[in-house]
Design a protein around this motif. Structure first.
Motif, short mmCIF file in Angstrom:
data_model
loop_
_atom_site.label_atom_id
_atom_site.label_comp_id
_atom_site.label_asym_id
_atom_site.label_seq_id
_atom_site.Cartn_x
_atom_site.Cartn_y
_atom_site.Cartn_z
N UNK A 176 -5.19 4.85 -11.66
CA UNK A 176 -5.04 5.55 -12.94
C UNK A 176 -4.35 6.88 -12.80
N UNK A 177 -4.66 7.61 -11.73
CA UNK A 177 -4.01 8.90 -11.48
C UNK A 177 -2.53 8.73 -11.18
N UNK A 178 -2.18 7.69 -10.41
CA UNK A 178 -0.76 7.44 -10.11
C UNK A 178 0.01 7.08 -11.37
N UNK A 179 -0.58 6.27 -12.24
CA UNK A 179 0.07 5.91 -13.50
C UNK A 179 0.23 7.14 -14.39
N UNK A 180 -0.82 7.98 -14.46
CA UNK A 180 -0.74 9.19 -15.28
C UNK A 180 0.31 10.16 -14.74
N UNK A 181 0.39 10.31 -13.41
CA UNK A 181 1.40 11.19 -12.83
C UNK A 181 2.81 10.69 -13.12
N UNK A 182 3.01 9.38 -13.04
CA UNK A 182 4.33 8.82 -13.34
C UNK A 182 4.66 8.98 -14.83
N UNK A 183 3.68 8.78 -15.67
CA UNK A 183 3.89 8.84 -17.13
C UNK A 183 4.24 10.26 -17.57
N UNK A 184 3.51 11.25 -17.05
CA UNK A 184 3.71 12.63 -17.48
C UNK A 184 4.56 13.45 -16.50
N UNK A 185 5.18 12.79 -15.52
CA UNK A 185 6.07 13.42 -14.55
C UNK A 185 5.42 14.61 -13.84
N UNK A 186 4.26 14.33 -13.23
CA UNK A 186 3.53 15.33 -12.47
C UNK A 186 3.62 14.96 -11.00
N UNK A 187 3.78 15.95 -10.15
CA UNK A 187 3.82 15.71 -8.72
C UNK A 187 2.43 15.23 -8.27
N UNK A 188 2.30 14.00 -7.74
CA UNK A 188 0.98 13.48 -7.37
C UNK A 188 0.32 14.24 -6.23
N UNK A 189 1.10 14.83 -5.32
CA UNK A 189 0.52 15.61 -4.23
C UNK A 189 -0.14 16.87 -4.77
N UNK A 190 0.53 17.54 -5.70
CA UNK A 190 -0.06 18.74 -6.30
C UNK A 190 -1.28 18.40 -7.13
N UNK A 191 -1.26 17.25 -7.84
CA UNK A 191 -2.42 16.83 -8.62
C UNK A 191 -3.60 16.51 -7.71
N UNK A 192 -3.35 15.84 -6.59
CA UNK A 192 -4.40 15.52 -5.63
C UNK A 192 -4.98 16.79 -5.01
N UNK A 193 -4.11 17.74 -4.68
CA UNK A 193 -4.57 19.01 -4.12
C UNK A 193 -5.43 19.77 -5.11
N UNK A 194 -5.00 19.82 -6.36
CA UNK A 194 -5.78 20.51 -7.39
C UNK A 194 -7.13 19.84 -7.61
N UNK A 195 -7.18 18.52 -7.59
CA UNK A 195 -8.45 17.80 -7.74
C UNK A 195 -9.39 18.07 -6.57
N UNK A 196 -8.86 18.10 -5.36
CA UNK A 196 -9.69 18.38 -4.18
C UNK A 196 -10.22 19.80 -4.21
N UNK A 197 -9.40 20.75 -4.64
CA UNK A 197 -9.85 22.14 -4.75
C UNK A 197 -10.92 22.28 -5.82
N UNK A 198 -10.77 21.55 -6.92
CA UNK A 198 -11.77 21.61 -7.98
C UNK A 198 -13.11 21.04 -7.49
N UNK A 199 -13.08 19.92 -6.77
CA UNK A 199 -14.30 19.32 -6.24
C UNK A 199 -14.95 20.24 -5.21
N UNK A 200 -14.16 20.86 -4.35
CA UNK A 200 -14.70 21.77 -3.35
C UNK A 200 -15.26 23.03 -3.99
N UNK A 201 -14.72 23.42 -5.13
CA UNK A 201 -15.19 24.62 -5.82
C UNK A 201 -16.50 24.43 -6.56
N UNK A 202 -17.02 23.21 -6.63
CA UNK A 202 -18.28 22.97 -7.32
C UNK A 202 -19.49 23.46 -6.53
#
Length: 86
Positions: A41-67
């Protein structure tokens, strides 16, 4: 650091409360099969909205670590609920 334990305290009256320590690692392991669907789902969303998947994965990991250290207090009428991630 990713949270590894959740402490939940529920106080319904001043003289009565319940405290639970919930280990999060078994929950992470149970949700591992869902991770495959989230990745697709994340890969499809990144392709649909033209988001760099590496940056999205990094942001998600930082958000999880920040909890770690998250502290939530809920007060309603005569009950108090405290949730703490450590």
């Amino acid at each position: 650091m990713i949270p590894q334990i959740a402490t939940v305290r529920v106080q319904s009256r001043p003289d009565r409360h319940l405290r639970l320590w919930i280990p999060l690692l078994p929950i992470y392991l149970i949700l591992t099969p869902v991770l495959f669907l989230i990745i697709i789902g994340g890969a499809v969303a990144c392709a649909r909205y033209r988001i760099n998947p590496i940056r999205a994965l990094t942001a998600g990991a930082q958000m999880l670590a920040g909890l770690g250290g998250l502290h939530i207090d809920i007060k309603a009428h005569h009950s108090n609920i405290m949730i703490k991630l450590a």
